[in-house]
Design a protein around this motif. Structure first.
Motif, PDB file in Angstrom:
ATOM      1  N   GLN A 148     -23.780  42.744 -12.825  1.00 48.64           N
ATOM      2  CA  GLN A 148     -24.047  43.069 -14.231  1.00 48.64           C
ATOM      3  C   GLN A 148     -22.755  43.095 -15.068  1.00 48.64           C
ATOM      4  O   GLN A 148     -22.814  43.309 -16.285  1.00 48.64           O
ATOM      5  N   ALA A 149     -21.571  42.886 -14.443  1.00 53.13           N
ATOM      6  CA  ALA A 149     -20.307  42.974 -15.190  1.00 53.13           C
ATOM      7  C   ALA A 149     -20.288  42.058 -16.426  1.00 53.13           C
ATOM      8  O   ALA A 149     -19.911  42.506 -17.524  1.00 53.13           O
TER       9      ALA A 149
ATOM     10  N   ALA B 215     -29.531  45.337  -1.827  1.00 53.98           N
ATOM     11  CA  ALA B 215     -29.910  44.332  -2.840  1.00 53.98           C
ATOM     12  C   ALA B 215     -29.663  44.879  -4.241  1.00 53.98           C
ATOM     13  O   ALA B 215     -29.165  44.179  -5.132  1.00 53.98           O
ATOM     14  N   ARG B 216     -30.001  46.158  -4.451  1.00 49.98           N
ATOM     15  CA  ARG B 216     -29.822  46.732  -5.791  1.00 49.98           C
ATOM     16  C   ARG B 216     -28.348  46.864  -6.164  1.00 49.98           C
ATOM     17  O   ARG B 216     -27.957  46.599  -7.301  1.00 49.98           O
TER      18      ARG B 216
ATOM     19  N   LEU C 129     -32.053  40.384 -16.424  1.00 47.81           N
ATOM     20  CA  LEU C 129     -33.370  40.430 -15.789  1.00 47.81           C
ATOM     21  C   LEU C 129     -33.393  39.573 -14.529  1.00 47.81           C
ATOM     22  O   LEU C 129     -33.944  39.960 -13.498  1.00 47.81           O
ATOM     23  N   ARG C 130     -32.749  38.371 -14.617  1.00 52.88           N
ATOM     24  CA  ARG C 130     -32.751  37.488 -13.445  1.00 52.88           C
ATOM     25  C   ARG C 130     -32.065  38.176 -12.262  1.00 52.88           C
ATOM     26  O   ARG C 130     -32.500  38.100 -11.131  1.00 52.88           O
ATOM     27  N   GLN C 131     -30.978  38.902 -12.579  1.00 54.89           N
ATOM     28  CA  GLN C 131     -30.271  39.592 -11.495  1.00 54.89           C
ATOM     29  C   GLN C 131     -31.151  40.662 -10.855  1.00 54.89           C
ATOM     30  O   GLN C 131     -31.271  40.743  -9.641  1.00 54.89           O
ATOM     31  N   TRP C 132     -31.802  41.469 -11.705  1.00 55.43           N
ATOM     32  CA  TRP C 132     -32.612  42.559 -11.162  1.00 55.43           C
ATOM     33  C   TRP C 132     -33.858  42.027 -10.466  1.00 55.43           C
ATOM     34  O   TRP C 132     -34.333  42.598  -9.507  1.00 55.43           O
ATOM     35  N   SER C 133     -34.377  40.905 -10.999  1.00 56.56           N
ATOM     36  CA  SER C 133     -35.618  40.372 -10.421  1.00 56.56           C
ATOM     37  C   SER C 133     -35.420  39.926  -8.987  1.00 56.56           C
ATOM     38  O   SER C 133     -36.367  39.900  -8.203  1.00 56.56           O
TER      39      SER C 133
END
Ligand SMILES: Nc1ncnc2c1ncn2[C@@H]1O[C@H](COP(=O)(O)OP(=O)(O)OP(=O)(O)O)[C@@H](O)[C@H]1O
Length: 589
Positions: free
Chosen positions: A252-253, A244-245, A181-185
């Motif tokens: 996410q690895a 960014a995405r 979530l932190r990565q996507w946020s």
């Protein structure tokens, strides 16, 4: 409580905005859907145990079927219930955003890019990857609470056989979810920085398909050019977003690796125990189903992003809602209005429009303001109506500084026709009454204002008279010509002047009128409101020559002031402008 927990709790509290019944039904569905996987793992173990023992399988099968039915029913109701709750919450939030935009005294904030960005973030129009919807975030947050409960229940069942494995799976899945979530946020804050770019895309889309520019786009053959601009503006934002995405996706690895390790542990630990005779087959079925339930309850669905976007909208709302926006003040009494050494620059502008302007407007006088394009005539009227406040100097209303007065009470003394007046969709009656909505007006009152504005023939020709529905952009009503709309706008202001507004501001009121109406304007309109103070802004000097006083605005100051004859005699700027206009007609004849 940490800030994050407080924000999440606030999201859940938002559900109150959706009433009682719908959130209650949603909570019931979420509870059943969250409990079902754990119940299913127990039922699965019971069934497998019964099969292995050659016992009665009807009861466990029936239980399994009942749990499945409850789960499917709850899950299918969850989405529509969640949608109605979130739409209702979003409706409240958008109403609040509009109230905030409207509550400010002036309009300077509407031209402030930062304010516009916050406005876009707080009431999303759906340009982001996910919509910035506090409602969807609230229902998503509720869903996550119940799913976490479901994971803990399934973990408790697994812990009955393998406590360490249960701990590893529940804690590991939650940690992994929080990392993902932190990565996507981080993409959410990137998108927040693109709000003004997105507005540019919307602007070009409106030029391409809106009614306002439709004529010129076709006449000038601008379709490709406009579409190219829109595409360029759109690509500018999407390129940044996709970069960014993709960066988030690459990060996410570790999530994939840890998911593989946990899935392996979930299979191997009970599997080896069963193979070595330490776990019966029904226990194996229960453990595998419980582990599956933990994975199911802790995966990162779209609701996690919905929460990140929705919280962004709420934070923007908080910033907009910061106190101290409007100080209020004493009610305004009508009296002489005095501009005292007023300097004014638009927000962000390098140069002031008005520079140390001094001007007094006496009650009951007809004051005309003339000057070249861009001299600041309209700006002066915006300051006079409190839509902007002076950068320096002050405006005194009956001796009191307008800054300290209740601006709404001041505006109730004013009737105005702006240069770019609004063509309201609605009946003719509403179009006129809008200038003084508190007045209960008879049709005779309205007709009097219409007559003074010279608009009687316009209304007589309409199919339903005062009840005719007008719609400027052409659908679902009757449109008027530019001059007819202007007469209606005049009637609107005159109606307010006849019902107690003491100051009438007319900015280019004859710009769209035919020559006959223009010639009669002063005698008909201005003479129709005796005793009212009139500020008349016009380039057409034939319109202003009968004014009690004419002032010439130039370089941000009043450079000449006097009656028409005095100014002609003085031979200054006004006389030059007047001669120029007069020569046009003399040369033509
Ligand atoms: N909202 C705004 N933001 C920034 N600058 C503005 C804004 N409105 C007007 N201006 C600038 O202020 C100056 C004065 O504009 P204003 O509309 O008051 O002139 P005006 O005398 O009424 O002109 P006109 O005769 O063309 O109607 C112009 O240079 C204009 O570019």
């Amino acid at each position: 409580m940490t800030g994050l927990v407080r924000e999440r709790a606030r999201l859940v509290r938002l559900l109150r905005l959706a009433g009682r019944a719908r959130p209650a039904a949603l909570i019931a569905c979420l509870l059943l859907a969250a409990a079902a996987p754990a119940a299913m793992s127990l039922a699965a173990g019971w069934l497998v145990g019964a099969i292995a023992a050659g016992g009665d399988v009807v009861a466990p099968l029936a239980t399994l079927a009942a749990v499945l039915l409850v789960q499917r029913t709850a899950e299918s109701l969850q989405d529509p219930l969640g949608a109605t709750c979130s739409r209702s919450i979003d409706g409240h939030v958008r109403t609040r955003v509009r109230q905030i935009a409207l509550r400010q005294r002036g309009i300077a904030h509407l031209e402030d890019e930062e304010f516009q960005d916050l406005l876009s973030r707080a009431s999303d129009r759906g340009e982001s990857w996910r919509v910035r919807s506090p409602g969807t975030a609230a229902t998503g947050q509720l869903m996550i609470v119940f799913r976490a409960g479901g994971a803990v229940a399934a973990g408790a069942i697994l812990a009955g056989h393998f406590p360490l494995l249960a701990l590893l799976l529940v804690a590991g899945c939650l940690l992994q979810r929080s990392y993902a979530l932190r990565q996507w946020s981080s993409t959410v804050s990137v998108e927040d920085g693109l709000t003004s770019k997105q507005r540019r895309t919307e602007y070009w889309a409106e030029v391409a398909s809106g009614a306002e520019a439709a004529k010129e786009v076709r006449m000038f053959g601008l379709a490709d050019w406009v579409m190219e601009r829109r595409l360029r503006a759109h690509t500018e934002t999407t390129d940044i977003m996709w970069t960014a995405r993709m960066a988030s996706l690459r990060r996410q690895a570790p999530v994939a690796a840890s998911a593989a390790v946990m899935a392996l542990a979930a299979l191997l630990v009970p599997g080896i125990a069963a193979a070595t005779g330490r776990l019966a087959v029904d226990g194996l079925a229960t453990c595998l189903a419980a582990a599956w339930a933990i994975f199911q309850a802790t995966y990162m669905g779209q609701e996690a992003l919905d929460i990140a976007y929705g919280l962004g909208a709420l934070r923007a709302l908080d910033q907009l809602d910061a106190p101290g926006a409007d100080p209020g003040g004493e009610p305004a009494r009508y009296g002489p209005v005095r501009f005292e050494n007023v300097t004014f620059a638009y927000p962000g502008a390098a140069e002031p429009v008005l520079r140390g302007l001094d001007l007094t407007i006496e009650p009951g006088e007809v004051l005309a303001i003339v000057g070249v394009n861009g001299a600041g005539k309209t700006t002066l009227s915006k300051l006079l109506t409190g839509l902007y406040t002076p950068s320096a100097g002050r405006i005194l209303v009956d001796g009191a500084d307008l800054r300290r007065l209740d601006v709404e009470s001041w505006r109730r003394h004013i009737a105005v026709v702006f240069q770019d007046f609004v063509h309201y969709s609605g009946s003719v009656r509403d179009n006129i009454r809008l200038s003084a909505p508190e007045i209960v007006a008879s049709d005779d009152d309205l007709r009097r204002a219409i007559h003074v504005a010279g608009a009687s023939d316009v209304i007589e020709d309409l199919p339903a008279g005062l009840d005719t529905s007008l719609w400027h952009t052409g659908t679902g009503g009757t449109d008027l010509s530019g001059g007819q709309w202007q007469r209606l706008a005049l009637a609107r202001a005159l109606f307010a002047a006849e019902h107690g507004r003491r100051l009438l501001i007319l900015d280019e009121p004859t710009a769209n009128l035919d020559i006959q109406a223009e010639t009669q304007f002063y005698q008909q309109v201005i003479a129709g409101v005796p005793g009212t103070t009139v500020v008349l802004i016009s380039h057409r000097l034939s319109t202003v020559q009968h004014a009690d006083r004419i002032v010439v605005l130039d370089g941000g100051r009043i450079i000449e002031s006097g009656g028409h004859a005095d100014l002609l005699r003085a031979g200054g700027a006004y006389a030059r402008l007047f001669r120029l206009q007069a020569e046009r007609f003399t040369a033509a004849s």
